[in-house]
Design an enzyme around this catalytic site. Structure first.
Site, mmCIF file in Angstrom:
data_model
loop_
_atom_site.group_PDB
_atom_site.id
_atom_site.type_symbol
_atom_site.label_atom_id
_atom_site.label_comp_id
_atom_site.label_asym_id
_atom_site.label_seq_id
_atom_site.Cartn_x
_atom_site.Cartn_y
_atom_site.Cartn_z
ATOM 1 N N GLY A 33 0.795 -1.218 0.000
ATOM 2 C CA GLY A 33 0.000 0.000 0.000
ATOM 3 C C GLY A 33 0.825 1.264 0.000
ATOM 4 O O GLY A 33 0.440 2.271 -0.620
ATOM 5 N N VAL A 62 4.668 -12.251 3.463
ATOM 6 C CA VAL A 62 6.104 -12.297 3.198
ATOM 7 C C VAL A 62 6.436 -11.270 2.120
ATOM 8 O O VAL A 62 6.039 -11.422 0.960
ATOM 9 C CB VAL A 62 6.565 -13.705 2.752
ATOM 10 C CG1 VAL A 62 8.064 -13.707 2.463
ATOM 11 C CG2 VAL A 62 6.227 -14.734 3.819
ATOM 12 N N LYS A 63 7.136 -10.227 2.518
ATOM 13 C CA LYS A 63 7.560 -9.186 1.575
ATOM 14 C C LYS A 63 9.032 -8.833 1.800
ATOM 15 O O LYS A 63 9.839 -8.881 0.900
ATOM 16 C CB LYS A 63 6.709 -7.913 1.761
ATOM 17 C CG LYS A 63 5.235 -8.073 1.488
ATOM 18 C CD LYS A 63 4.495 -6.752 1.520
ATOM 19 C CE LYS A 63 4.349 -6.194 2.929
ATOM 20 N NZ LYS A 63 3.296 -6.868 3.707
ATOM 21 N N THR A 64 9.332 -8.457 3.043
ATOM 22 C CA THR A 64 10.676 -7.946 3.349
ATOM 23 C C THR A 64 11.552 -8.978 4.044
ATOM 24 O O THR A 64 12.731 -8.704 4.300
ATOM 25 C CB THR A 64 10.555 -6.714 4.262
ATOM 26 O OG1 THR A 64 9.871 -7.072 5.458
ATOM 27 C CG2 THR A 64 9.805 -5.599 3.557
ATOM 28 N N LYS A 135 19.468 -2.104 15.675
ATOM 29 C CA LYS A 135 20.719 -2.737 16.114
ATOM 30 C C LYS A 135 21.912 -2.142 15.376
ATOM 31 O O LYS A 135 22.992 -1.951 15.956
ATOM 32 C CB LYS A 135 20.658 -4.249 15.863
ATOM 33 C CG LYS A 135 21.942 -4.980 16.237
ATOM 34 C CD LYS A 135 21.811 -6.486 16.065
ATOM 35 C CE LYS A 135 23.122 -7.186 16.439
ATOM 36 N NZ LYS A 135 23.006 -8.658 16.365
ATOM 37 N N ARG A 213 3.225 19.107 35.547
ATOM 38 C CA ARG A 213 4.071 20.233 35.936
ATOM 39 C C ARG A 213 5.078 19.797 36.992
ATOM 40 O O ARG A 213 6.216 20.249 37.007
ATOM 41 C CB ARG A 213 3.203 21.372 36.468
ATOM 42 C CG ARG A 213 2.409 22.101 35.384
ATOM 43 C CD ARG A 213 1.506 23.151 35.979
ATOM 44 N NE ARG A 213 0.451 22.553 36.777
ATOM 45 C CZ ARG A 213 0.007 23.038 37.930
ATOM 46 N NH1 ARG A 213 0.536 24.125 38.438
ATOM 47 N NH2 ARG A 213 -0.982 22.443 38.579
ATOM 48 N N TYR A 214 4.648 18.932 37.893
ATOM 49 C CA TYR A 214 5.519 18.321 38.909
ATOM 50 C C TYR A 214 4.765 17.154 39.520
ATOM 51 O O TYR A 214 3.604 16.906 39.188
ATOM 52 C CB TYR A 214 5.940 19.331 39.985
ATOM 53 C CG TYR A 214 4.812 20.055 40.673
ATOM 54 C CD1 TYR A 214 4.145 19.485 41.753
ATOM 55 C CD2 TYR A 214 4.410 21.313 40.248
ATOM 56 C CE1 TYR A 214 3.103 20.139 42.383
ATOM 57 C CE2 TYR A 214 3.367 21.982 40.876
ATOM 58 C CZ TYR A 214 2.716 21.393 41.946
ATOM 59 O OH TYR A 214 1.694 22.045 42.570
ATOM 60 N N HIS A 274 -6.950 14.606 49.688
ATOM 61 C CA HIS A 274 -5.783 13.726 49.776
ATOM 62 C C HIS A 274 -6.187 12.256 49.647
ATOM 63 O O HIS A 274 -5.726 11.401 50.404
ATOM 64 C CB HIS A 274 -5.011 13.971 51.067
ATOM 65 C CG HIS A 274 -4.497 15.374 51.198
ATOM 66 N ND1 HIS A 274 -3.705 15.964 50.240
ATOM 67 C CD2 HIS A 274 -4.689 16.310 52.153
ATOM 68 C CE1 HIS A 274 -3.410 17.194 50.605
ATOM 69 N NE2 HIS A 274 -4.004 17.439 51.761
ATOM 70 N N ASN A 417 -5.664 2.484 59.166
ATOM 71 C CA ASN A 417 -6.902 2.006 59.748
ATOM 72 C C ASN A 417 -7.996 3.026 59.519
ATOM 73 O O ASN A 417 -7.805 4.208 59.763
ATOM 74 C CB ASN A 417 -6.730 1.770 61.249
ATOM 75 C CG ASN A 417 -5.848 0.580 61.547
ATOM 76 O OD1 ASN A 417 -6.017 -0.479 60.973
ATOM 77 N ND2 ASN A 417 -4.901 0.755 62.459
#
Length: 518
Positions: A33, A62-64, A135, A213-214, A274, A417
């Protein structure tokens, strides 16, 4: 002449990139494609079969996968033996590989996808090519992300080549890309195969939503990543309608509010601070629920999170706008509500469709520890009515039973607890994260008295996230006028607490399910 192999599923920007390469004298090799796309754009392209002298076959599987390709990619240019072998074999080098993989993720996320369709979208040749090029990064530039096209062209125009440090960065990007791709496949195959339990090795993959931001504190860097696959009702899918960027703590706290909210079906508001609840209420309308939740603890809610499971209307928005809140999250907001709340510059409004959708059973909960991670099933269960065991002489009234269930849902999402007290579908007091249970109990009672008065605590119901090791909490309940208690049970000293309840006329039920939250 330098040669580039281009074979992409995502064709974003590929025509412009190929034209730039061709204008600089590169030979373009391509497949399937991509070959058709480039050729239609008027770009001179060498077909892969003209390089391999072997036809694409097996429906393009199977191509490459051929020595003429992989030897051209993997040959080390400074190695005389490698180059001599290429010459004797009649193989030319390939200097750039531009490949992105079959859309496996997009395929498995489609509704109704079949296993056959998913398997057919597992790329074989693509990962092999890009790993080979990565690689051999010192000689080959490998590109898997269209966002890198413009930078590569700029370097080629400036220096005639891709810089060594850029090639190495692109190589690292490849191995991150293939690790992510293979993890998606492995996790899909695990689910499809029906394998249960935890495997000997685990590979988890997430996608970045945004850089923060932090982190928890300003000196910590952080980012937000989302799990792939889960969608309905998850915080990662919330749409921000107003306010500044979410912080690390905003996201963590909002998630805590959301998880508790999902326990309730009626119109409900959860106020969270919190990651602990500080006010929870259900009512006939979301406005009434908000007022009840707010007045449960008007001090702690300041600077907190509000989560609602119904649309925020004008009346509720007017109440919300009276105080400072960090976030309001709901399935929707009326136009008037957005206009009212948006007058406050910094408050964040988050719209989350399907806000009540729960995590499916089998979802994972991860906790990072130094040198590793702990993984467990997410705590998505709550006791069934059939599991309730009345262990005292006095049984809860129907109203007390409703309040016990309401309180137990709260304490499930309170740090251990944990103790939660409820009355008439409203939190009275919450004691989170104490190092002993009596302190959590005393804190919850004190909060209730300080916010709502002694009469509000009298006749209320108390939930504990785990058993009572001693009867001291029951003695505190008796002093405060609490009339019913729910606990998982299971202590060797359970009878001491039962005896104390009988002594003071308190009803107690065991549900057999603990909910520690650390």
């Amino acid at each position: 002449m330098k040669r580039a192999l281009l074979s992409v599923s995502d064709k974003t920007g590929i025509i412009g990139f190929a034209k730039e390469l061709a204008s600089m004298g590169w030979e373009i090799i391509s497949t399937g494609g991509t070959h058709k796309t480039l050729e239609a754009a008027g770009i001179k392209v060498t077909g892969i079969s003209d390089v391999t002298h072997f036809p694409e076959c097996l429906d393009g599987r199977v191509k490459t996968l051929h020595p003429a390709i992989h030897a051209g990619v993997l040959a080390v240019r400074d190695n005389k033996e490698h180059m001599e072998q290429l010459k004797n074999l009649g193989i030319d080098t390939i200097d750039m590989v531009v490949v992105n993989l079959y859309p496996f993720k997009q395929t498995i996320l489609k509704e109704g996808v079949t296993r056959h369709e998913a398997i057919e979208n597992i790329d074989i040749g693509g990962p092999t090519m890009i790993r080979a090029a990565a690689k051999n990064f010192q000689d080959v530039a490998v590109i898997v992300d269209p966002a890198d096209y413009s930078g590569i062209i700029a370097e080629l125009k400036e220096t005639g080549d891709v810089r060594p440090e850029t090639k190495f960065r692109l190589s690292a990007k490849v191995f991150m890309h293939t690790a992510h791709y293979d993890s998606l496949i492995a996790n899909y195959m695990m689910k499809e195969s029906g394998i249960e339990g935890f495997p000997d090795t685990i590979s988890l993959t997430y996608e970045k939503v945004q850089d923060m931001r932090y982190g928890e504190n300003p000196h910590q860097k952080a980012a937000f990543y989302k799990e792939i696959g889960l969608s309905k009702g998850m915080l990662t899918n919330a749409v921000q309608l107003h306010g500044k960027e979410l912080s690390f703590n905003n996201i963590n706290d909002t998630n805590g509010a959301l998880e508790l909210l999902k326990e309730y079906d009626e119109p409900t508001v959860v106020a969270c601070k919190h990651a602990n609840p500080c006010g929870v209420a259900s009512a006939d309308t979301i406005h009434e629920a908000y007022v009840k939740a707010y007045t449960s603890d008007p001090v702690s809610i300041f600077g907190g999170i509000i989560a609602a499971n119904r649309e925020i209307d004008k009346e509720t928005a007017e109440e919300i706008s009276k105080i400072f809140l960090e976030i309001v999250i709901a399935p929707s907001f009326s136009k008037e509500a957005v206009e009212i709340i948006s007058k406050k510059k910094n408050i964040r409004l988050l719209e989350l469709k399907d806000i009540s959708a729960k995590q499916p059973e089998g979802s994972l909960d991860l906790k990072k520890v130094s040198g590793g991670i702990l993984i467990q099933e997410a705590d998505v269960k709550l006791f069934d009515d059939k599991d309730i065991k009345v262990v005292t002489e006095k049984a809860p009234t129907p109203q007390e039973m409703e309040d016990l269930k309401f309180a137990f849902k709260m304490v499930k999402h309170t740090k251990s607890n944990g103790i939660a007290i409820a009355k008439n579908k409203r939190s009275i007091g919450i004691g989170p994260g104490q190092v002993n249970r009596i302190w959590a109990c005393q804190q919850a009672i004190d909060h209730g008295i300080n916010s709502l008065g002694e009469n509000a605590v009298k006749g209320s119901c108390l939930a504990s996230d785990a058993f009572f090791p001693f009867p001291d909490c029951i003695e505190e309940c008796a002093k405060a006028g609490i009339t019913a208690v729910v606990t998982p049970g299971g202590s060797v000293n359970d009878q001491l607490s039962i005896d104390a309840c009988n002594k003071h006329g308190i009803a107690m039920i065991f549900v057999g399910m603990r909910h520690f939250k650390h």
